[in-house]
Scaffold this active site. Structure first.
Site, PDB file in Angstrom:
ATOM      1  N   GLU A   1      42.582  43.426  37.504  1.00  0.00           N
ATOM      2  CA  GLU A   1      41.963  42.267  36.846  1.00  0.00           C
ATOM      3  C   GLU A   1      43.024  41.232  36.472  1.00  0.00           C
ATOM      4  OE1 GLU A   1      39.027  43.630  33.767  1.00  0.00           O
ATOM      5  OE2 GLU A   1      39.469  45.549  34.697  1.00  0.00           O
TER       6      GLU A   1
ATOM      7  N   HIS B   1      28.711  38.518  53.253  1.00  0.00           N
ATOM      8  CA  HIS B   1      27.846  38.203  52.094  1.00  0.00           C
ATOM      9  C   HIS B   1      27.829  39.348  51.077  1.00  0.00           C
ATOM     10  CE1 HIS B   1      26.054  35.018  54.718  1.00  0.00           C
ATOM     11  NE2 HIS B   1      26.212  35.945  55.646  1.00  0.00           N
TER      12      HIS B   1
ATOM     13  N   SER C   1      38.975  52.715  27.259  1.00  0.00           N
ATOM     14  CA  SER C   1      38.346  51.841  26.277  1.00  0.00           C
ATOM     15  C   SER C   1      38.530  52.459  24.914  1.00  0.00           C
ATOM     16  CB  SER C   1      36.867  51.695  26.596  1.00  0.00           C
ATOM     17  OG  SER C   1      36.158  51.293  25.441  1.00  0.00           O
TER      18      SER C   1
END
Ligand code: ARG
Length: 461
Positions: free
Chosen positions: A291, A157, A278
Site C-alpha cells: 500500500e 476489465h 491490526s
C-alpha cells in the site's frame, strides 16, 4: 553583521525572515561531497591554466580534503547564516587556509556551481536506482522461471479473461522495468554535460579550460551555451519523469499484490516479514508495504509536477525559484529507492497459492476462446460464426451451472453437429496456456525461454 561574500555592497545583515526563506543549507547539505568534487576539479583547472598559482591551488585542494573529512566524520558545522552549501564550504575553507580560499571562486558563480553539484548528485542517484531496478528485475525473472507453468487467470476489465501463467504475468513487470532503465540511461546520456564555467550566466573572461573540468568530472563534454547551462533543469525533470513512470509501474504491481492478498482472491500471501496486523481486529494481515509503494507513487509524481510548475514561468537565466528544485527531487528519488527495495523484498517473499490460482483460471468459461479457435481450425468455421456457436455452448453450460469441459459430446453436438471428441483436448486450462505459443504468448515453453533470456541478460547488465 553584513554578509562576508557580498558585504562590500551591503551595510547590514538580512532580516530574520529573509534568512528563513532564503537559506537552503538544511537540504542542500546533501550536495556537500559533489560540491567538493566540483571545486577540486575547478581549482585543478585554474592551476593548469595559470589562473591561480600552484601553491594556492595546493592549499585549496588540501583544505577541501580536510573539509570532506569533516563532513564524512559528521564534525562539520553547517550554518544557516551562510545560506547554502557552497558558501558554507567556502567559508570553512577561508578559516582553514586563509586568504587563498578567496581564489577558488575565480571564473565561477554559484549559478554554474549549483547546476554542476545537482547534476553530479542526480547522476549518482540514477546509477544507484538503475542497480536497484536490476535487482528487482532479477527477483521477478527468477520467480517467473520457477512459475513458468503455474496457471492463473489473466484479466481484462479485472474480469477473468483467459488463463495465463504466473511467470508470464511477472515477466510483464520485467519488461516495464527494462523500459524504466532504458529511460534512465537516456536521461543520463543527455545529463552528462558539464555546466561549470558558464559562470553567472555569460561565461568568463578568464582563459578557463572547460574541456578539462568536464573530463575530470566524468562528463562527455561541456555544455554549449552559458545561458542554458545555468537555467536548465531538464536533467532533473527527465529523471523525475522516468522515476514517475517507474513509480507508476511499482504502484500497479503493489495494487495487484494488495488484491492477491485478500481472502477474496487468495492468490498469494506475504509472510510476516512484509505484513502488519491490526490493533483491534486479530484476524487481519495487511499488506502495508504494498500500500505504501502504491501511495508513494503519488508524491513522486507530485515532485515532477511541482518542478515543471516552478520552471514554466522563469525567464532566462537563473532565478532563485530554482532553489525549489531540490527538496522534492531528493524526496522523490529517495522514496523511489525505498519503493524498489521494498518491492524486491515483497516479490521474493510472495508465496502464490497455486491451487487457488488454477481453480480461478478455470472459472467463468475462461477457455471459451480456445473452443472458438478449435471450431475455426478444425471445422474451418469463420471466427464470427465460431464466436456465436461458442456463445450458445457457454449459455448451455451456464444453464446447468457446469464448466464447458463438463458438457457431454451429445450436448455439444446439439448446438453444432460437426463437433468431435477432439474438442475436449483444448478445454482444460493447461491445454489453453500450452497452445498460446505465438511470440510473446503465455505458453510455459515461451515463458521459460523468456525468463532464461532475461536472466542471462541481467547477469551482464
Ligand atoms: N542555493 C542556491 C540554489 O540552490 C545556489 C545558487 C544561488 N545563486 C544565486 N545567484 N543566488 O539555487
Amino acid at each position: 553583521m553584513s554578509n562576508q561574500m557580498w558585504g562590500g555592497r551591503f551595510a547590514s545583515g538580512p532580516d530574520a525572515i529573509m534568512e528563513e526563506i532564503n537559506a537552503s543549507i538544511d537540504f542542500d547539505r546533501k550536495l556537500a561531497l559533489q560540491d567538493i568534487s566540483g571545486s577540486k576539479a575547478h581549482v585543478a583547472m585554474l592551476a593548469a591554466t595559470g589562473i591561480v598559482s600552484a601553491d594556492d591551488a595546493r592549499a585549496i585542494e588540501q583544505g577541501l580534503d580536510t573539509i570532506r573529512g569533516e563532513i564524512e566524520a559528521g564534525t562539520f558545522t553547517f550554518s544557516r547564516a551562510l545560506e547554502d552549501i557552497h558558501m558554507n564550504i567556502e567559508a570553512r575553507l577561508a578559516v582553514l587556509i586563509g586568504p587563498a580560499a578567496g581564489r577558488l571562486h575565480t571564473a565561477r558563480s554559484r549559478n554554474d556551481q549549483v547546476a554542476l553539484d545537482f547534476r553530479l548528485w542526480v547522476r549518482d542517484t540514477i546509477d544507484a536506482l538503475d542497480a536497484q531496478m536490476h535487482d528487482l528485475q532479477q527477483a521477478l525473472a527468477e520467480k517467473a522461471l520457477a512459475h513458468a507453468g503455474s496457471v492463473m487467470p489473466g484479466f481484462t476489465h479485472l474480469q477473468s479473461a483467459q488463463p495465463v501463467t504466473f511467470g508470464h504475468h511477472l515477466l510483464a513487470y520485467v519488461e516495464m522495468l527494462g523500459r524504466d532503465r532504458s529511460r534512465l540511461h537516456d536521461a543520463r546520456a543527455r545529463l552528462n554535460e558539464c555546466p561549470l564555467g558558464a559562470a553567472a550566466l555569460a561565461g568568463t573572461s578568464f582563459p578557463i579550460d572547460r574541456m578539462k573540468t568536464a573530463t575530470t568530472l566524468g562528463f562527455d563534454r561541456p555544455t554549449a551555451n552559458s545561458l542554458d547551462s545555468v537555467s536548465d533543469r531538464d536533467f532533473v525533470l527527465e529523471t523525475l519523469g522516468a522515476a514517475s513512470i517507474c513509480a507508476m509501474h511499482l504502484s500497479r504491481l503493489a495494487e495487484e499484490i494488495v488484491l492477491w492478498a485478500t481472502p477474496q482472491f487468495g492468490f498469494a500471501a506475504l509472510s510476516d516479514k512484509f505484513s502488519t496486523g491490526s490493533s483491534i481486529m486479530p484476524q487481519k494481515r495487511n499488506p502495508d508495504a504494498a500500500e505504501l509503494v502504491r501511495g508513494k507513487a503519488g508524491r513522486i509524481i507530485g515532485a515532477l509536477t511541482a518542478l515543471l510548475i516552478v520552471m514554466k514561468g522563469l525567464p532566462l537565466t537563473y532565478s532563485k525559484d530554482m532553489q525549489e528544485d531540490k527538496e522534492g527531487t531528493f524526496d522523490a528519488l529517495e522514496n523511489l529507492s525505498l519503493c524498489l527495495a521494498a518491492m524486491t523484498g515483497m516479490v521474493r517473499d510472495l508465496n502464490p497459492d497455486l491451487a487457488r490460482m488454477r481453480a480461478a483460471a478455470g472459472a467463468g468459461f475462461a477457455t471459451a476462446t480456445d473452443l472458438a479457435d478449435w471450431l475455426v481450425r478444425s471445422l474451418n468455421m469463420p471466427f464470427r460464426e465460431a464466436h456465436h456457436v461458442t456463445g450458445r455452448l457457454v449459455a448451455a453450460a451456464a444453464e446447468k451451472a457446469i464448466g464447458l469441459e463438463d458438457l457431454t459430446l451429445a450436448e455439444m453436438q446439439a448446438v453444432e453437429p460437426r463437433i468431435t471428441k477432439e474438442l475436449f483436448d483444448v478445454l482444460g486450462v493447461d491445454k489453453s496456456v500450452e497452445s498460446r505459443t505465438s511470440y510473446g504468448g503465455t505458453a510455459p515453453v515461451n515463458v521459460r525461454a523468456q525468463a532464461a533470456a532475461w536472466l542471462a541478460k541481467l547477469a551482464n547488465s
